[in-house]
Design a protein around this motif. Structure first.
Motif, PDB file in Angstrom:
ATOM      1  N   ASN A  46       0.844  -1.492   0.078  1.00 31.07           N
ATOM      2  CA  ASN A  46       0.144   0.027  -0.432  1.00 31.07           C
ATOM      3  C   ASN A  46       1.060   1.434   0.698  1.00 31.07           C
ATOM      4  N   PHE A  47       2.009   1.605   0.915  1.00 31.93           N
ATOM      5  CA  PHE A  47       3.066   2.607   0.767  1.00 31.93           C
ATOM      6  C   PHE A  47       3.301   2.736  -0.570  1.00 31.93           C
ATOM      7  N   THR A  48       3.762   1.804  -1.552  1.00 28.84           N
ATOM      8  CA  THR A  48       4.738   2.107  -2.517  1.00 28.84           C
ATOM      9  C   THR A  48       3.082   1.988  -3.242  1.00 28.84           C
ATOM     10  N   ALA A  49       2.728   1.549  -3.521  1.00 28.19           N
ATOM     11  CA  ALA A  49       2.035   1.911  -4.165  1.00 28.19           C
ATOM     12  C   ALA A  49       0.968   3.252  -3.997  1.00 28.19           C
ATOM     13  N   PHE A  51       3.273   6.002  -4.576  1.00 26.74           N
ATOM     14  CA  PHE A  51       4.289   7.039  -4.444  1.00 26.74           C
ATOM     15  C   PHE A  51       4.039   6.460  -6.080  1.00 26.74           C
ATOM     16  N   THR A  52       3.545   5.003  -6.913  1.00 29.84           N
ATOM     17  CA  THR A  52       3.849   4.527  -7.697  1.00 29.84           C
ATOM     18  C   THR A  52       2.715   4.657  -9.095  1.00 29.84           C
ATOM     19  N   ASN A  53       1.402   5.422  -7.921  1.00 24.99           N
ATOM     20  CA  ASN A  53      -0.209   4.871  -8.238  1.00 24.99           C
ATOM     21  C   ASN A  53      -0.269   6.496  -9.184  1.00 24.99           C
ATOM     22  N   GLY A  54      -0.394   7.133 -10.654  1.00 28.00           N
ATOM     23  CA  GLY A  54      -0.624   8.104 -10.918  1.00 28.00           C
ATOM     24  C   GLY A  54      -2.027   9.275 -10.535  1.00 28.00           C
ATOM     25  N   LYS A  55      -2.864   9.132  -9.761  1.00 24.32           N
ATOM     26  CA  LYS A  55      -3.985   9.223  -9.329  1.00 24.32           C
ATOM     27  C   LYS A  55      -3.506   9.608  -8.059  1.00 24.32           C
ATOM     28  N   THR A  56      -3.233   8.805  -6.812  1.00 21.72           N
ATOM     29  CA  THR A  56      -2.823   9.184  -5.699  1.00 21.72           C
ATOM     30  C   THR A  56      -1.642  10.478  -6.010  1.00 21.72           C
ATOM     31  N   MET A  57      -0.466   9.975  -6.399  1.00 24.50           N
ATOM     32  CA  MET A  57       0.022  11.360  -6.839  1.00 24.50           C
ATOM     33  C   MET A  57      -0.525  12.872  -7.103  1.00 24.50           C
ATOM     34  N   GLY A  58      -0.978  12.740  -8.481  1.00 29.36           N
ATOM     35  CA  GLY A  58      -1.802  13.558  -9.215  1.00 29.36           C
ATOM     36  C   GLY A  58      -2.746  14.312  -7.417  1.00 29.36           C
ATOM     37  N   THR A  59      -3.146  12.952  -7.277  1.00 25.99           N
ATOM     38  CA  THR A  59      -3.918  14.114  -5.795  1.00 25.99           C
ATOM     39  C   THR A  59      -3.117  15.094  -4.782  1.00 25.99           C
ATOM     40  N   LEU A  60      -1.803  14.688  -4.501  1.00 27.87           N
ATOM     41  CA  LEU A  60      -1.151  15.365  -3.818  1.00 27.87           C
ATOM     42  C   LEU A  60      -0.468  15.982  -4.309  1.00 27.87           C
ATOM     43  N   VAL A  61      -0.347  15.964  -5.921  1.00 24.80           N
ATOM     44  CA  VAL A  61       0.418  17.633  -6.391  1.00 24.80           C
ATOM     45  C   VAL A  61      -0.573  18.391  -6.590  1.00 24.80           C
ATOM     46  N   TYR A  62      -1.891  18.658  -6.587  1.00 27.36           N
ATOM     47  CA  TYR A  62      -3.153  19.076  -6.537  1.00 27.36           C
ATOM     48  C   TYR A  62      -3.197  19.587  -5.440  1.00 27.36           C
ATOM     49  N   SER A  63      -3.500  18.922  -4.300  1.00 24.31           N
ATOM     50  CA  SER A  63      -3.651  19.174  -3.277  1.00 24.31           C
ATOM     51  C   SER A  63      -2.462  19.981  -2.250  1.00 24.31           C
ATOM     52  N   LEU A  64      -1.426  20.222  -2.522  1.00 31.34           N
ATOM     53  CA  LEU A  64      -0.454  20.810  -2.504  1.00 31.34           C
ATOM     54  C   LEU A  64      -0.233  21.796  -3.006  1.00 31.34           C
ATOM     55  N   ASP A 228     -12.680   0.273   1.614  1.00 33.24           N
ATOM     56  CA  ASP A 228     -11.146   0.177   1.464  1.00 33.24           C
ATOM     57  C   ASP A 228      -9.844   0.783   2.330  1.00 33.24           C
ATOM     58  N   TRP A 229     -10.232  -0.236   3.542  1.00 33.86           N
ATOM     59  CA  TRP A 229      -9.639   0.600   4.730  1.00 33.86           C
ATOM     60  C   TRP A 229      -7.896   0.528   4.926  1.00 33.86           C
ATOM     61  N   ASN A 230      -7.412  -0.533   3.903  1.00 36.91           N
ATOM     62  CA  ASN A 230      -6.145  -0.531   3.699  1.00 36.91           C
ATOM     63  C   ASN A 230      -5.756   0.934   3.206  1.00 36.91           C
ATOM     64  N   ILE A 235      -2.383   6.370   3.319  1.00 33.44           N
ATOM     65  CA  ILE A 235      -2.830   8.074   3.188  1.00 33.44           C
ATOM     66  C   ILE A 235      -2.748   8.705   4.106  1.00 33.44           C
ATOM     67  N   SER A 236      -3.226   8.154   5.064  1.00 35.01           N
ATOM     68  CA  SER A 236      -3.850   8.884   6.682  1.00 35.01           C
ATOM     69  C   SER A 236      -2.380   9.224   7.029  1.00 35.01           C
ATOM     70  N   ALA A 237      -2.140   7.535   7.339  1.00 34.03           N
ATOM     71  CA  ALA A 237      -1.011   6.842   7.652  1.00 34.03           C
ATOM     72  C   ALA A 237       0.950   8.022   7.392  1.00 34.03           C
ATOM     73  N   ILE A 238       0.349   8.471   6.114  1.00 27.70           N
ATOM     74  CA  ILE A 238       1.325   9.406   4.587  1.00 27.70           C
ATOM     75  C   ILE A 238       1.214  10.905   5.437  1.00 27.70           C
ATOM     76  N   LEU A 239      -0.382  11.011   5.371  1.00 29.56           N
ATOM     77  CA  LEU A 239      -0.141  13.055   5.645  1.00 29.56           C
ATOM     78  C   LEU A 239       0.650  12.413   7.405  1.00 29.56           C
ATOM     79  N   LEU A 240      -0.238  11.492   7.931  1.00 33.69           N
ATOM     80  CA  LEU A 240       0.558  11.722   9.764  1.00 33.69           C
ATOM     81  C   LEU A 240       2.005  11.886   9.134  1.00 33.69           C
ATOM     82  N   MET A 241       3.402  11.742   8.868  1.00 30.73           N
ATOM     83  CA  MET A 241       4.304  11.259   8.373  1.00 30.73           C
ATOM     84  C   MET A 241       5.067  12.795   7.975  1.00 30.73           C
TER      85      MET A 241
END
Length: 261
Positions: A46-49, A51-64, A228-230, A235-241
């Motif tokens: 889940n952690f590696t996915a 940073f390799t998923n275009g959807k999640t990284m695009g969401t992160l960039v848009y959020s930033l 999809d709790w995993n 994502i919550s854990a990454i934001l916490l970090m």
């Protein structure tokens, strides 16, 4: 002298129990789901996915992008207001400060709904400018959180240092850049922390102004809504970090400033 019935350690027991039950244990649950697969086996997939998923990284960039823009605008608007209130010769400066804080007493949804009606009146259709409306609503919502720490930091400034800068021939802008801004860095960092991090996850504003783009908060919500709790937990854990690293960095900066002073 008679010993007190309860010492400080005993008085801290209820607070300690509260932290364990409502802070530590929920975080452990999030970390458990974040670093396990659907069958409960330990996994970093889940952690590696993320940073390799275009959807999640695009969401992160848009959020930033949204968070940085909202933070910068709030800082530009809040600093002059906080400076004028803190250094102006007002008999009731705290009363003027309350004018900016009073909107926080009103329910968040009501405030955004009222602002949405104003934007609708001006634009006709909010769907035409979803990004701009999102930024406007977030700035309106988070501006008091930037003003308050800046006001507190600027109030504590030693006026004699400002006067010394003027006596040495420095202009107002030179004193502002070389004296006032460096001394108010702790307030700036506190304000940025209070605005930047919530702006990355406040998806309610996007929903209310018809912005269909996801940010980190809405992405987490979509995963949990689909059970999809995993992925939602990682994502919550990454934001916490990220919050943890940012907090450590800001603490070091403030400590260095205080040591230099």
């Amino acid at each position: 002298m008679k010993k007190s019935f309860l010492d400080r350690k005993q008085l801290a027991i209820p607070y300690f129990i509260y932290l364990v039950l409502f802070v530590v244990m929920p975080l452990l649950v999030v970390l458990y789901y974040g670093f396990t697969d659907g069958e409960g086996h330990l996994s970093c997939y889940n952690f590696t996915a993320f940073f390799t998923n275009g959807k999640t990284m695009g969401t992160l960039v848009y959020s930033l992008i949204i968070a940085v823009l909202v933070t910068v605008i709030c800082l530009i608007l809040a600093y002059p207001v906080a400076y004028i209130l803190a250094k102006g010769q007002y008999a009731r400066k705290h009363s003027f400060l309350m004018v900016f804080v009073l909107p926080m007493w009103i329910n968040f949804t009501l405030r955004i709904t009222a602002l949405k009606e104003i934007l609708t009146l001006l634009e006709g259709n909010l769907a035409y400018h979803p990004f701009m409306n999102t930024v406007i609503c977030m700035v309106y919502d988070f501006l008091p959180f930037m003003i308050m720490p800046l006001f507190n930091a600027l109030t504590k400034l030693d006026r004699s240092m400002i006067e010394a800068g003027h006596d040495l021939g420095a202009t107002f802008w030179q004193v502002l850049i070389k004296v006032i801004l460096p001394l108010s860095v702790p307030g700036i960092i506190s304000g940025v922390t209070m605005v930047f991090l919530p702006a990355m996850t406040n998806y309610v504003v996007l929903d209310m102004v018809y912005n269909s783009t996801y940010i980190m908060g809405s992405l987490i919500g979509s995963y949990f809504n689909s059970y999809d709790w995993n992925n939602g937990s990682i994502i919550s854990a990454i934001l916490l970090m990220l919050i943890g690293f940012f907090t450590i960095f800001t603490d070091k900066v403030i400590s260095n400033k205080e040591a230099a002073a």
